[in-house]
Write a protein that holds these residues in place. Structure first.
Motif, PDB file in Angstrom:
ATOM      1  N   LEU A 115       0.817  -1.218   0.000  1.00  0.00           N
ATOM      2  CA  LEU A 115       0.000   0.000   0.000  1.00  0.00           C
ATOM      3  C   LEU A 115       0.851   1.268   0.000  1.00  0.00           C
ATOM      4  CD1 LEU A 115      -2.857  -0.993   2.489  1.00  0.00           C
ATOM      5  CD2 LEU A 115      -2.826  -1.157   0.003  1.00  0.00           C
ATOM      6  N   LYS A 116       2.104   1.118  -0.347  1.00  0.00           N
ATOM      7  CA  LYS A 116       3.046   2.239  -0.266  1.00  0.00           C
ATOM      8  C   LYS A 116       2.595   3.441  -1.071  1.00  0.00           C
ATOM      9  CE  LYS A 116       7.964   3.293  -0.910  1.00  0.00           C
ATOM     10  NZ  LYS A 116       9.289   2.712  -1.265  1.00  0.00           N
ATOM     11  N   GLN A 140     -14.746  -2.928   8.095  1.00  0.00           N
ATOM     12  CA  GLN A 140     -14.119  -3.257   6.816  1.00  0.00           C
ATOM     13  C   GLN A 140     -12.870  -2.398   6.556  1.00  0.00           C
ATOM     14  OE1 GLN A 140     -16.942  -3.259   3.562  1.00  0.00           O
ATOM     15  NE2 GLN A 140     -18.073  -4.980   4.394  1.00  0.00           N
ATOM     16  N   ARG A 141     -12.055  -2.264   7.572  1.00  0.00           N
ATOM     17  CA  ARG A 141     -10.863  -1.431   7.453  1.00  0.00           C
ATOM     18  C   ARG A 141      -9.574  -2.142   7.839  1.00  0.00           C
ATOM     19  NH1 ARG A 141     -13.908   1.060   5.042  1.00  0.00           N
ATOM     20  NH2 ARG A 141     -14.490   3.269   5.127  1.00  0.00           N
ATOM     21  N   PHE A 142      -9.676  -3.158   8.724  1.00  0.00           N
ATOM     22  CA  PHE A 142      -8.460  -3.684   9.342  1.00  0.00           C
ATOM     23  C   PHE A 142      -8.251  -5.172   9.057  1.00  0.00           C
ATOM     24  CE2 PHE A 142      -9.964  -0.155  11.965  1.00  0.00           C
ATOM     25  CZ  PHE A 142      -8.841   0.677  11.917  1.00  0.00           C
ATOM     26  N   GLY A 156      -9.531  -7.199   6.009  1.00  0.00           N
ATOM     27  CA  GLY A 156     -10.332  -6.033   6.335  1.00  0.00           C
ATOM     28  C   GLY A 156     -11.312  -5.672   5.229  1.00  0.00           C
ATOM     29  N   HIS A 157     -10.814  -5.055   4.172  1.00  0.00           N
ATOM     30  CA  HIS A 157     -11.688  -4.590   3.098  1.00  0.00           C
ATOM     31  C   HIS A 157     -11.874  -5.687   2.045  1.00  0.00           C
ATOM     32  CE1 HIS A 157     -13.364  -2.066  -0.096  1.00  0.00           C
ATOM     33  NE2 HIS A 157     -13.629  -1.189   0.855  1.00  0.00           N
ATOM     34  N   PRO A 158     -13.097  -5.879   1.547  1.00  0.00           N
ATOM     35  CA  PRO A 158     -13.340  -6.940   0.558  1.00  0.00           C
ATOM     36  C   PRO A 158     -12.451  -6.847  -0.679  1.00  0.00           C
ATOM     37  CG  PRO A 158     -15.424  -6.100   1.394  1.00  0.00           C
ATOM     38  CD  PRO A 158     -14.355  -5.204   1.957  1.00  0.00           C
ATOM     39  N   ARG A 159     -12.071  -5.642  -1.077  1.00  0.00           N
ATOM     40  CA  ARG A 159     -11.244  -5.508  -2.276  1.00  0.00           C
ATOM     41  C   ARG A 159      -9.832  -6.059  -2.086  1.00  0.00           C
ATOM     42  NH1 ARG A 159     -12.744   0.622  -4.439  1.00  0.00           N
ATOM     43  NH2 ARG A 159     -14.968   0.202  -4.888  1.00  0.00           N
ATOM     44  N   GLY A 160      -9.445  -6.257  -0.845  1.00  0.00           N
ATOM     45  CA  GLY A 160      -8.093  -6.754  -0.586  1.00  0.00           C
ATOM     46  C   GLY A 160      -8.020  -8.237  -0.321  1.00  0.00           C
ATOM     47  N   ILE A 161      -9.114  -8.954  -0.553  1.00  0.00           N
ATOM     48  CA  ILE A 161      -9.152 -10.373  -0.192  1.00  0.00           C
ATOM     49  C   ILE A 161      -8.035 -11.166  -0.860  1.00  0.00           C
ATOM     50  CG2 ILE A 161     -10.469 -12.506  -0.494  1.00  0.00           C
ATOM     51  CD1 ILE A 161     -12.986 -10.988   0.157  1.00  0.00           C
ATOM     52  N   GLY A 162      -7.901 -11.042  -2.156  1.00  0.00           N
ATOM     53  CA  GLY A 162      -6.925 -11.856  -2.885  1.00  0.00           C
ATOM     54  C   GLY A 162      -5.500 -11.667  -2.395  1.00  0.00           C
ATOM     55  N   PRO A 163      -4.954 -10.454  -2.492  1.00  0.00           N
ATOM     56  CA  PRO A 163      -3.573 -10.243  -2.064  1.00  0.00           C
ATOM     57  C   PRO A 163      -3.336 -10.536  -0.593  1.00  0.00           C
ATOM     58  CG  PRO A 163      -4.357  -8.412  -3.402  1.00  0.00           C
ATOM     59  CD  PRO A 163      -5.543  -9.256  -3.096  1.00  0.00           C
TER      60      PRO A 163
END
Length: 285
Positions: A35-36, A157-159, A266-273
């Motif tokens: 997330l840099k 949905q943040r952490f 945390g957030h659904p968009r980050g599930i894969g990575p």
């Protein structure tokens, strides 16, 4: 230099302590690097922060050793440092030591909260702008963490959340040869809070052996899998597909399971990575 001792900080832990801290550190490094260049404000929350250091006693010679704890490791993340670090600790003496740790990092947004972790986390909200993402580390000393807290965190949905489920402590509350109704009311209340209901009662079944002196007693199913299966089911109700199926057992020197290390995105968009990174780290234990 080792931190000053207090009555609250006696030697504990073992190789499993280093394992969990190493996994956390590697995840924090990977997370912040990923997330840099993203426009998020990154937070790290340590809900049972301790003092920032871990005092161990080596079983081979009885000598004391010190490990950098989770709070200190989070502060050391360098590629993209966390914008805010929140260390929650109930004991005032440990907060004093955390304050010393904060003084080693002037200019950082380090917040030390002398509070009960569940109450603080359930009151937590995050600003919409700038958008917050972060990592939450939940390493209770025993059975302090309750399911209602995890449901609140899931809803934010943040952490990305690391949970150490206290297998050994829970097992001590669930004797194998007693009916659920015979368990101490205080223990029943604690189990209901940890599991978010009385689903743990499903661990007990009537004993199949003949009892010559009356009705058969109940017996709890043996094994760690049953204790954690119900817990993960409750987590899946809160986090859905954000719960990682892979977990890792942390054992003491005698091979007994103390904790199960569990990860939720945390957030659904980050599930894969996030799942890919966490699963890779858990396989290394």
């Amino acid at each position: 230099m080792a931190p000053p001792k207090t009555d609250l900080d006696k030697p504990f832990g073992g190789s499993w302590t280093k394992e969990k801290l190493d996994i956390l550190q590697r995840y924090l490094d990977a997370y912040t690097t990923a997330l840099k260049n993203k426009p998020f404000q990154l937070w790290y929350i340590d809900a049972f922060a301790g003092t920032g250091d871990v005092q161990l006693r080596r079983p081979e010679d009885g000598a004391e050793a010190f490990l950098a704890g989770s709070a200190r490791r989070a502060l050391a993340v360098g590629d993209r440092p966390f914008d805010r670090l929140i260390f929650i600790e109930r004991h005032p003496e440990r907060c004093i030591q955390l304050s010393r740790l904060r003084s080693e990092h002037p200019g950082r947004d380090v917040r030390i909260e002398n509070a009960e972790a569940n109450s603080y986390l359930r009151s937590l909200t995050t600003p919409r702008k700038p958008s917050v993402r972060g990592v939450l580390f939940l390493d209770p000393f025993a059975t302090q963490l309750v399911m209602s807290t995890l449901k609140h965190i899931a809803g934010l949905q943040r952490f990305d959340t690391w949970i150490l489920f206290p297998v050994s402590a829970i097992s001590r509350l669930l004797p194998r040869w007693r009916k659920p109704d015979d368990i101490s009311p205080k223990w029943v209340e604690r189990l209901n809070q940890v599991y978010g209901g009385d689903s743990w009662r499903g661990l007990y079944r009537p004993d199949t052996q003949q009892n010559l002196f009356g009705p058969a007693d109940s017996v709890r199913k043996p094994g760690v899998a049953d204790l954690t299966r119900i817990y993960r089911k409750r987590l899946s109700e809160a986090f859905g597909s954000r719960l990682l199926a892979d977990t890792a057992e942390l054992r003491n020197s005698r091979g007994s399971v103390l904790f199960e290390l569990i990860f939720c995105v945390g957030h659904p968009r980050g599930i894969g990575p996030a799942k890919n990174i966490a699963a890779h780290l858990l396989k290394d234990i």
